[in-house]
Design a protein around this motif. Structure first.
Motif, PDB file in Angstrom:
ATOM      1  N   TYR A  37     -16.963  17.956  13.018  1.00 25.55           N
ATOM      2  CA  TYR A  37     -17.207  17.379  11.698  1.00 25.55           C
ATOM      3  C   TYR A  37     -17.789  15.968  11.827  1.00 25.55           C
ATOM      4  O   TYR A  37     -18.757  15.606  11.147  1.00 25.55           O
ATOM      5  CB  TYR A  37     -15.879  17.364  10.952  1.00 25.55           C
ATOM      6  CG  TYR A  37     -15.858  16.698   9.585  1.00 25.55           C
ATOM      7  CD1 TYR A  37     -16.289  17.367   8.449  1.00 25.55           C
ATOM      8  CD2 TYR A  37     -15.344  15.407   9.438  1.00 25.55           C
ATOM      9  CE1 TYR A  37     -16.231  16.772   7.197  1.00 25.55           C
ATOM     10  CE2 TYR A  37     -15.278  14.800   8.189  1.00 25.55           C
ATOM     11  CZ  TYR A  37     -15.721  15.484   7.073  1.00 25.55           C
ATOM     12  OH  TYR A  37     -15.657  14.881   5.840  1.00 25.55           O
ATOM     13  N   ALA A  38     -17.201  15.160  12.737  1.00 25.46           N
ATOM     14  CA  ALA A  38     -17.660  13.777  12.941  1.00 25.46           C
ATOM     15  C   ALA A  38     -19.080  13.754  13.501  1.00 25.46           C
ATOM     16  O   ALA A  38     -19.919  12.945  13.065  1.00 25.46           O
ATOM     17  CB  ALA A  38     -16.708  13.046  13.877  1.00 25.46           C
ATOM     18  N   LYS A  39     -19.375  14.631  14.449  1.00 25.75           N
ATOM     19  CA  LYS A  39     -20.718  14.662  15.047  1.00 25.75           C
ATOM     20  C   LYS A  39     -21.765  15.074  14.016  1.00 25.75           C
ATOM     21  O   LYS A  39     -22.887  14.552  14.007  1.00 25.75           O
ATOM     22  CB  LYS A  39     -20.744  15.625  16.225  1.00 25.75           C
ATOM     23  CG  LYS A  39     -20.050  15.085  17.475  1.00 25.75           C
ATOM     24  CD  LYS A  39     -20.103  16.097  18.619  1.00 25.75           C
ATOM     25  CE  LYS A  39     -19.472  15.538  19.876  1.00 25.75           C
ATOM     26  NZ  LYS A  39     -19.507  16.508  20.995  1.00 25.75           N
ATOM     27  N   GLN A  40     -21.415  16.012  13.152  1.00 25.62           N
ATOM     28  CA  GLN A  40     -22.356  16.440  12.115  1.00 25.62           C
ATOM     29  C   GLN A  40     -22.696  15.302  11.158  1.00 25.62           C
ATOM     30  O   GLN A  40     -23.828  15.193  10.696  1.00 25.62           O
ATOM     31  CB  GLN A  40     -21.767  17.619  11.337  1.00 25.62           C
ATOM     32  CG  GLN A  40     -21.728  18.920  12.124  1.00 25.62           C
ATOM     33  CD  GLN A  40     -21.000  20.031  11.396  1.00 25.62           C
ATOM     34  OE1 GLN A  40     -20.238  19.783  10.442  1.00 25.62           O
ATOM     35  NE2 GLN A  40     -21.213  21.267  11.811  1.00 25.62           N
ATOM     36  N   ARG A  41     -21.707  14.454  10.878  1.00 27.90           N
ATOM     37  CA  ARG A  41     -21.905  13.350   9.930  1.00 27.90           C
ATOM     38  C   ARG A  41     -22.504  12.101  10.560  1.00 27.90           C
ATOM     39  O   ARG A  41     -23.324  11.424   9.938  1.00 27.90           O
ATOM     40  CB  ARG A  41     -20.578  12.991   9.272  1.00 27.90           C
ATOM     41  CG  ARG A  41     -20.091  14.014   8.262  1.00 27.90           C
ATOM     42  CD  ARG A  41     -19.117  13.387   7.298  1.00 27.90           C
ATOM     43  NE  ARG A  41     -18.868  14.231   6.143  1.00 27.90           N
ATOM     44  CZ  ARG A  41     -18.337  13.801   5.013  1.00 27.90           C
ATOM     45  NH1 ARG A  41     -18.010  12.537   4.871  1.00 27.90           N
ATOM     46  NH2 ARG A  41     -18.130  14.623   4.001  1.00 27.90           N
ATOM     47  N   TYR A  42     -22.072  11.792  11.807  1.00 33.97           N
ATOM     48  CA  TYR A  42     -22.416  10.489  12.386  1.00 33.97           C
ATOM     49  C   TYR A  42     -23.136  10.577  13.726  1.00 33.97           C
ATOM     50  O   TYR A  42     -23.506   9.552  14.291  1.00 33.97           O
ATOM     51  CB  TYR A  42     -21.147   9.643  12.551  1.00 33.97           C
ATOM     52  CG  TYR A  42     -20.282   9.635  11.318  1.00 33.97           C
ATOM     53  CD1 TYR A  42     -20.715   9.012  10.138  1.00 33.97           C
ATOM     54  CD2 TYR A  42     -19.053  10.286  11.289  1.00 33.97           C
ATOM     55  CE1 TYR A  42     -19.940   9.040   8.988  1.00 33.97           C
ATOM     56  CE2 TYR A  42     -18.268  10.311  10.144  1.00 33.97           C
ATOM     57  CZ  TYR A  42     -18.708   9.697   9.004  1.00 33.97           C
ATOM     58  OH  TYR A  42     -17.946   9.721   7.868  1.00 33.97           O
TER      59      TYR A  42
ATOM     60  N   ALA B  49     -13.696   9.825  10.116  1.00 38.49           N
ATOM     61  CA  ALA B  49     -13.961  11.204   9.715  1.00 38.49           C
ATOM     62  C   ALA B  49     -12.698  11.859   9.157  1.00 38.49           C
ATOM     63  O   ALA B  49     -12.748  12.600   8.166  1.00 38.49           O
ATOM     64  CB  ALA B  49     -14.496  11.998  10.903  1.00 38.49           C
TER      65      ALA B  49
ATOM     66  N   ASN C 167     -11.980  10.785   5.631  1.00 34.15           N
ATOM     67  CA  ASN C 167     -12.848  11.505   4.695  1.00 34.15           C
ATOM     68  C   ASN C 167     -12.339  12.916   4.445  1.00 34.15           C
ATOM     69  O   ASN C 167     -12.355  13.414   3.310  1.00 34.15           O
ATOM     70  CB  ASN C 167     -14.279  11.572   5.247  1.00 34.15           C
ATOM     71  CG  ASN C 167     -14.990  10.234   5.196  1.00 34.15           C
ATOM     72  OD1 ASN C 167     -14.599   9.350   4.445  1.00 34.15           O
ATOM     73  ND2 ASN C 167     -16.016  10.078   6.012  1.00 34.15           N
TER      74      ASN C 167
ATOM     75  N   ASP D  89     -11.174  14.391   0.849  1.00 37.61           N
ATOM     76  CA  ASP D  89     -11.839  15.595   0.340  1.00 37.61           C
ATOM     77  C   ASP D  89     -10.827  16.687   0.001  1.00 37.61           C
ATOM     78  O   ASP D  89     -10.948  17.373  -1.024  1.00 37.61           O
ATOM     79  CB  ASP D  89     -12.834  16.130   1.374  1.00 37.61           C
ATOM     80  CG  ASP D  89     -14.077  15.265   1.500  1.00 37.61           C
ATOM     81  OD1 ASP D  89     -14.284  14.394   0.628  1.00 37.61           O
ATOM     82  OD2 ASP D  89     -14.836  15.459   2.478  1.00 37.61           O
TER      83      ASP D  89
END
Length: 246
Positions: A34-39, A221, A224, A228
């Motif tokens: 999730y973190a890699k996809q966002r940042y 992450a 967030n 959510d």
């Protein structure tokens, strides 16, 4: 008698295993994806970029706060929805440190393990965080506060790249490790605590720069993800069909 003792030992092991289960919001592997996809996966750059929009509170903790509006929903309805979400999500009942219906306040303190790892010259570090998640509830709105002050560090003195190299050569290994991969001692007895305010990116020159860069991004992450999930529980319930029209 021996059979009864064995049954009790198995039951105790299962109980302790249940107690150690923490937040099910997102596992570490899923959180990293999730973190890699966002940042992105360049942790130093991602942490530096995030530092421009992050600030520490008066206690030098990393704190996120968001107000989620819920038009038409009463304090009672919101409390029920969030109490349901909290009890279903955090399997360790000891994680719920306050649950006050009248005050409209739920506080959860729950650990997510191994959000970052780093192998140094002599040591290997594993980073855990234990955020405090506070939900303040009023008619038509909820305030979510997510706070982390420290990185909780498990360190292994025998797992640095140099010590492992020496071990492969059958030479002496430095130090006496506190933790091993199969260590069965209490996972929450930390070897070190690193104050977030004293580490990268809030401090540029940091010996644990790479470890703390990933730890910060993963912490961000996770905050967030929590917010959510709270918003989803407020708007759509836990399972999507848990409204009052039945």
């Amino acid at each position: 008698m021996k059979k009864i003792t064995t049954i009790w030992m198995i039951a105790a092991a299962l109980f302790l295993g249940a107690v150690n289960v923490q937040a099910q919001v997102m596992k570490s592997a899923d959180l990293e994806k999730y973190a890699k996809q966002r940042y992105g996966d360049r942790w130093l750059d991602a942490a530096k970029n995030l530092s421009a929009e992050l600030s520490l509170d008066k206690n030098e903790s990393l704190t996120y706060q968001e107000i989620i509006n819920a038009p038409g929903k009463t304090k009672q309805q919101l409390y029920v929805a969030l109490n349901y979400w909290v009890t279903a999500t955090f399997k360790d009942r000891q994680a719920i440190t306050l649950n006050d219906k009248d005050a409209g306040c739920i506080i959860v303190t729950s650990t997510i393990k191994n959000i970052a790892e780093h192998m140094g010259t002599l040591k290997k570090y594993s980073v855990n965080i234990t955020p405090i998640i506070r939900l303040d509830i009023k008619d038509e709105k909820v305030r979510v506060t997510f706070t982390v002050q420290n990185y909780d560090i498990l360190s292994d003195l025998n797992s640095g790249w140099l010590t492992l190299a020496l071990a492969d050569d059958d030479k002496a290994v430095f130090g006496d490790s506190k933790r091993k991969a199969d260590d069965k001692t209490n996972y929450f007895l930390y070897d070190e605590q690193w104050e977030i305010a004293r580490h990268y990116p809030f401090v540029e020159k940091d010996a644990q720069k790479r470890t703390c860069a990933k730890a910060l991004v993963m912490t961000h992450a996770y905050s967030n993800a929590i917010i959510d999930k709270v918003e989803e529980a407020i708007k759509n319930g836990l399972v999507g069909n848990d409204d009052s029209d039945w």
